[in-house]
Design a protein around this motif. Sequence first.
Motif, PDB file in Angstrom:
ATOM      1  N   SER A 141     -66.466 -45.681  -2.704  1.00 41.64           N
ATOM      2  CA  SER A 141     -65.941 -46.877  -3.366  1.00 41.64           C
ATOM      3  C   SER A 141     -66.382 -46.872  -4.827  1.00 41.64           C
ATOM      4  O   SER A 141     -67.490 -46.409  -5.146  1.00 41.64           O
ATOM      5  CB  SER A 141     -66.485 -48.137  -2.681  1.00 41.64           C
ATOM      6  OG  SER A 141     -66.152 -48.155  -1.322  1.00 41.64           O
ATOM      7  N   VAL A 142     -65.513 -47.391  -5.684  1.00 36.77           N
ATOM      8  CA  VAL A 142     -65.807 -47.463  -7.108  1.00 36.77           C
ATOM      9  C   VAL A 142     -65.566 -48.885  -7.586  1.00 36.77           C
ATOM     10  O   VAL A 142     -64.533 -49.489  -7.280  1.00 36.77           O
ATOM     11  CB  VAL A 142     -64.919 -46.493  -7.920  1.00 36.77           C
ATOM     12  CG1 VAL A 142     -65.253 -46.595  -9.410  1.00 36.77           C
ATOM     13  CG2 VAL A 142     -65.103 -45.057  -7.447  1.00 36.77           C
ATOM     14  N   ASP A 143     -66.517 -49.397  -8.320  1.00 39.98           N
ATOM     15  CA  ASP A 143     -66.421 -50.732  -8.912  1.00 39.98           C
ATOM     16  C   ASP A 143     -66.427 -50.543 -10.428  1.00 39.98           C
ATOM     17  O   ASP A 143     -67.419 -50.098 -10.995  1.00 39.98           O
ATOM     18  CB  ASP A 143     -67.624 -51.568  -8.447  1.00 39.98           C
ATOM     19  CG  ASP A 143     -67.721 -52.932  -9.126  1.00 39.98           C
ATOM     20  OD1 ASP A 143     -68.776 -53.584  -8.969  1.00 39.98           O
ATOM     21  OD2 ASP A 143     -66.757 -53.349  -9.795  1.00 39.98           O
ATOM     22  N   LEU A 144     -65.294 -50.863 -11.061  1.00 37.57           N
ATOM     23  CA  LEU A 144     -65.229 -50.830 -12.522  1.00 37.57           C
ATOM     24  C   LEU A 144     -65.272 -52.256 -13.038  1.00 37.57           C
ATOM     25  O   LEU A 144     -64.490 -53.104 -12.620  1.00 37.57           O
ATOM     26  CB  LEU A 144     -63.920 -50.173 -13.005  1.00 37.57           C
ATOM     27  CG  LEU A 144     -63.636 -48.743 -12.591  1.00 37.57           C
ATOM     28  CD1 LEU A 144     -62.339 -48.262 -13.229  1.00 37.57           C
ATOM     29  CD2 LEU A 144     -64.775 -47.810 -12.959  1.00 37.57           C
ATOM     30  N   MET A 194     -61.866 -56.209 -13.867  1.00 39.56           N
ATOM     31  CA  MET A 194     -62.507 -55.885 -12.586  1.00 39.56           C
ATOM     32  C   MET A 194     -61.513 -55.005 -11.854  1.00 39.56           C
ATOM     33  O   MET A 194     -60.370 -55.419 -11.642  1.00 39.56           O
ATOM     34  CB  MET A 194     -62.735 -57.147 -11.756  1.00 39.56           C
ATOM     35  CG  MET A 194     -63.945 -57.948 -12.100  1.00 39.56           C
ATOM     36  SD  MET A 194     -64.033 -59.356 -10.973  1.00 39.56           S
ATOM     37  CE  MET A 194     -65.401 -60.235 -11.695  1.00 39.56           C
ATOM     38  N   VAL A 195     -61.928 -53.829 -11.467  1.00 38.12           N
ATOM     39  CA  VAL A 195     -61.033 -52.915 -10.766  1.00 38.12           C
ATOM     40  C   VAL A 195     -61.780 -52.346  -9.569  1.00 38.12           C
ATOM     41  O   VAL A 195     -62.936 -51.927  -9.695  1.00 38.12           O
ATOM     42  CB  VAL A 195     -60.560 -51.772 -11.700  1.00 38.12           C
ATOM     43  CG1 VAL A 195     -59.680 -50.780 -10.944  1.00 38.12           C
ATOM     44  CG2 VAL A 195     -59.804 -52.336 -12.896  1.00 38.12           C
ATOM     45  N   THR A 196     -61.130 -52.347  -8.426  1.00 41.48           N
ATOM     46  CA  THR A 196     -61.710 -51.788  -7.202  1.00 41.48           C
ATOM     47  C   THR A 196     -60.936 -50.530  -6.846  1.00 41.48           C
ATOM     48  O   THR A 196     -59.700 -50.546  -6.773  1.00 41.48           O
ATOM     49  CB  THR A 196     -61.602 -52.782  -6.034  1.00 41.48           C
ATOM     50  OG1 THR A 196     -62.216 -54.012  -6.401  1.00 41.48           O
ATOM     51  CG2 THR A 196     -62.282 -52.222  -4.793  1.00 41.48           C
ATOM     52  N   ILE A 197     -61.663 -49.449  -6.618  1.00 44.56           N
ATOM     53  CA  ILE A 197     -61.037 -48.149  -6.343  1.00 44.56           C
ATOM     54  C   ILE A 197     -61.625 -47.574  -5.073  1.00 44.56           C
ATOM     55  O   ILE A 197     -62.834 -47.638  -4.844  1.00 44.56           O
ATOM     56  CB  ILE A 197     -61.278 -47.179  -7.520  1.00 44.56           C
ATOM     57  CG1 ILE A 197     -60.619 -47.706  -8.793  1.00 44.56           C
ATOM     58  CG2 ILE A 197     -60.771 -45.776  -7.196  1.00 44.56           C
ATOM     59  CD1 ILE A 197     -61.027 -46.963 -10.053  1.00 44.56           C
ATOM     60  N   ARG A 198     -60.742 -47.015  -4.265  1.00 44.73           N
ATOM     61  CA  ARG A 198     -61.193 -46.243  -3.105  1.00 44.73           C
ATOM     62  C   ARG A 198     -60.860 -44.789  -3.385  1.00 44.73           C
ATOM     63  O   ARG A 198     -59.753 -44.469  -3.820  1.00 44.73           O
ATOM     64  CB  ARG A 198     -60.476 -46.717  -1.842  1.00 44.73           C
ATOM     65  CG  ARG A 198     -60.813 -45.893  -0.588  1.00 44.73           C
ATOM     66  CD  ARG A 198     -60.312 -46.558   0.684  1.00 44.73           C
ATOM     67  NE  ARG A 198     -58.901 -46.839   0.639  1.00 44.73           N
ATOM     68  CZ  ARG A 198     -58.308 -47.776   1.391  1.00 44.73           C
ATOM     69  NH1 ARG A 198     -59.028 -48.501   2.220  1.00 44.73           N
ATOM     70  NH2 ARG A 198     -57.008 -47.978   1.301  1.00 44.73           N
ATOM     71  N   LEU A 235     -57.118 -50.430  -5.608  1.00 41.61           N
ATOM     72  CA  LEU A 235     -56.775 -51.440  -4.611  1.00 41.61           C
ATOM     73  C   LEU A 235     -56.689 -52.841  -5.213  1.00 41.61           C
ATOM     74  O   LEU A 235     -56.038 -53.718  -4.659  1.00 41.61           O
ATOM     75  CB  LEU A 235     -57.819 -51.444  -3.498  1.00 41.61           C
ATOM     76  CG  LEU A 235     -58.009 -50.122  -2.761  1.00 41.61           C
ATOM     77  CD1 LEU A 235     -59.113 -50.248  -1.719  1.00 41.61           C
ATOM     78  CD2 LEU A 235     -56.704 -49.672  -2.116  1.00 41.61           C
ATOM     79  N   TYR A 236     -57.407 -53.039  -6.297  1.00 45.46           N
ATOM     80  CA  TYR A 236     -57.439 -54.374  -6.892  1.00 45.46           C
ATOM     81  C   TYR A 236     -57.702 -54.224  -8.378  1.00 45.46           C
ATOM     82  O   TYR A 236     -58.507 -53.366  -8.793  1.00 45.46           O
ATOM     83  CB  TYR A 236     -58.553 -55.220  -6.254  1.00 45.46           C
ATOM     84  CG  TYR A 236     -58.755 -56.568  -6.924  1.00 45.46           C
ATOM     85  CD1 TYR A 236     -59.762 -56.751  -7.862  1.00 45.46           C
ATOM     86  CD2 TYR A 236     -57.913 -57.646  -6.650  1.00 45.46           C
ATOM     87  CE1 TYR A 236     -59.944 -57.971  -8.501  1.00 45.46           C
ATOM     88  CE2 TYR A 236     -58.087 -58.868  -7.286  1.00 45.46           C
ATOM     89  CZ  TYR A 236     -59.098 -59.012  -8.197  1.00 45.46           C
ATOM     90  OH  TYR A 236     -59.268 -60.221  -8.836  1.00 45.46           O
ATOM     91  N   THR A 296     -63.903 -41.675   1.159  1.00 53.58           N
ATOM     92  CA  THR A 296     -64.878 -42.579   1.786  1.00 53.58           C
ATOM     93  C   THR A 296     -65.762 -43.256   0.742  1.00 53.58           C
ATOM     94  O   THR A 296     -66.658 -44.022   1.098  1.00 53.58           O
ATOM     95  CB  THR A 296     -65.781 -41.805   2.757  1.00 53.58           C
ATOM     96  OG1 THR A 296     -66.439 -40.763   2.026  1.00 53.58           O
ATOM     97  CG2 THR A 296     -64.976 -41.202   3.901  1.00 53.58           C
ATOM     98  N   ARG A 303     -57.950 -56.811 -12.011  1.00 55.31           N
ATOM     99  CA  ARG A 303     -57.813 -58.121 -12.644  1.00 55.31           C
ATOM    100  C   ARG A 303     -58.337 -58.015 -14.056  1.00 55.31           C
ATOM    101  O   ARG A 303     -59.391 -57.402 -14.298  1.00 55.31           O
ATOM    102  CB  ARG A 303     -58.609 -59.169 -11.871  1.00 55.31           C
ATOM    103  CG  ARG A 303     -58.604 -60.559 -12.480  1.00 55.31           C
ATOM    104  CD  ARG A 303     -57.283 -61.283 -12.272  1.00 55.31           C
ATOM    105  NE  ARG A 303     -57.093 -61.610 -10.881  1.00 55.31           N
ATOM    106  CZ  ARG A 303     -57.456 -62.776 -10.319  1.00 55.31           C
ATOM    107  NH1 ARG A 303     -58.004 -63.728 -11.057  1.00 55.31           N
ATOM    108  NH2 ARG A 303     -57.259 -62.975  -9.053  1.00 55.31           N
TER     109      ARG A 303
END
Lengths: 349, 266
Positions: free
Chosen positions: A241-244, A232-236, A221-222, A239, A224
């Motif tokens: 969530s993943v924060d890389l 910084m990567v946001t993953i869905r 989803l995001y 249900t 940078r």
Amino acid sequence: MGNSTVHTPLRVGLVGSGMVTRSIHLPALAALPDLFAVSAIWDVDPALAAATAATCGARATGTLDELLEDPAIDVVVICSPAAFHAQQAVAALRAGAKAVLVEKPLCTSRAEAQAIAGVAREIGGLVLVGAMHLFDPAWQFMAEHVGKQDSPPSLVRSSIILPPNARFDGWASEPIGSPAPRKPVQRTLAEMIRISMLELAIHDLPLVRRLLAPGAQPEVLYARRLLPFGYMVTIRAGTQSVDLHAFMHGHWRPEWTLTATAPEWQATAEFTPSFVMAGSGSAGFTTAQGTLSAPPAAHNGYAGEWLAIAAMLRGEQPAPEPEEIVADFTFALSIAEQAAALLETEEAQ
Amino acid sequence: MSTINLHIDCTTPAWGNALAASLPASVIRVDGTAADVILVHGLPDWPARLSALIGEGHRRFILADPCIVPVAALDELTALAGRTASHVVISETHADNPAVAPLRDLLEGPYSAVTITGIGTDLLPDLALQQIRIARTAGLDDMAVVHSLATPDTLVATLDAQLKGAPVLLRLTIARSHAGLAHHRLMAQAPTETACIEIASTPGARPATAFRVTAHSATVLPMIYESAHRSALRAVVADPAPDGIRNDLCQWAQDVELALALSTVR
């Protein structure tokens, strides 16, 4: 009277004699002399191959085919650039290698991954990817406890904060010969994030995949890129969530963690840096009642993957199915492609 | 030594009593009518209680850990406090932990990213607010949402912000969980420096742990065994007759809006 079986060390051929061979595999193999012996090394730079081979009592082969076709070699390690992994892994399997260890990333495309898996299934050869954290006792502790829970974690976070590789490479090994200087390559932000996913995040993406619900498809989803190097990567994923997160700074303090959190528990692993043989990470599993913890073990994931290869070839441990290798790769590739696409869109605007 | 007459609002937990008892020479416990300052705990009806106390003529308050309330109630209270020149000091367990300001003063930057990770059982908007407020006390401002992924139990959000006059990315990561000790951890990353503080989510004196790393050294900040609320109370004691009117509600209300925006599940 006991009946002990003495195994002849498995013979190893290394394709590529760069930093990963020198700093990771040669020291790891040297620490397991009863299980492995380095037999041959090949590199596009014959002088480097010869110099590296001389350090470990191996021979430098003149061609790649000469190494692959040596019937005495049991295990082939592919440590060349990723663009060559598929071709070389397939060739090694077809030449009869009992096991092929491919450094990450497995290859560069889904088609290549399927090709490797197809040959592995056809021939029955063992293919493993050098995702060393999968073989780290800290991860294995984490996975064991997470696997006992009723539901998967709601949040998974991979955070890789490290000095540049050279710091740890300097403690793991030393340069052999005079490697040719690498020419700087200009890359777009999208290319950089793709590389970040496939060369840095990839250390933990197989673990992240195993923390998600089976079959979960990552949706980036995001994304940078952080300067000088990081992301910084946001993953869905359904249900979950993943924060890389990753950041390579210029000072000395590493912090490499994988955390999985659910409403009733949290599992964490803190890994040691790459290259150095500093033992395994440490891990913990926490609930409201308290924490179970696993202190560092003597061997890290590098030794772990070699121990696993030996056990798999002896039939003492099941080998990963080729489909698992493909699934790990396509999971990472999907994330890399989506992250790059987001940045391409942003750059175009 | 100056002293203040302190009334502790009836809804404040026992820690409020212990707080006053820890300043026996400078705090005198009194009933409401004789109070110079009233300590109000931020339970869900705090705007109504604060309004009532202002209506009774009180003008100086310490509001401890206010929870998020409807914007309308907040707007009314902020206006009332402004009209009556009421002095409202907000004291928050995390943001006002006495270790945060010293860490902020050490920061040099420029920073590429600041991450705040947290775990707790409060509702997601409250956890998000806690992180925003920590960021503010640590020196970040001009926070604007870039992206947010919120579920009922998790938040992964990215904001543009400013730190030491330079742009920085702020990443907030939250998981609601009963596992272990609730806490938030802020880490500021620069090419040559990392600074970090971890703050437990208890109103007591558990110290934050903080450090700053540079190329050749690491500085561990002294552990301060004092809660945010005691630190706030001492500050009020030290300034018994403030010149200006301090009303923390305005900035707090803006941060609440930001927290609610981030934690909306889409």
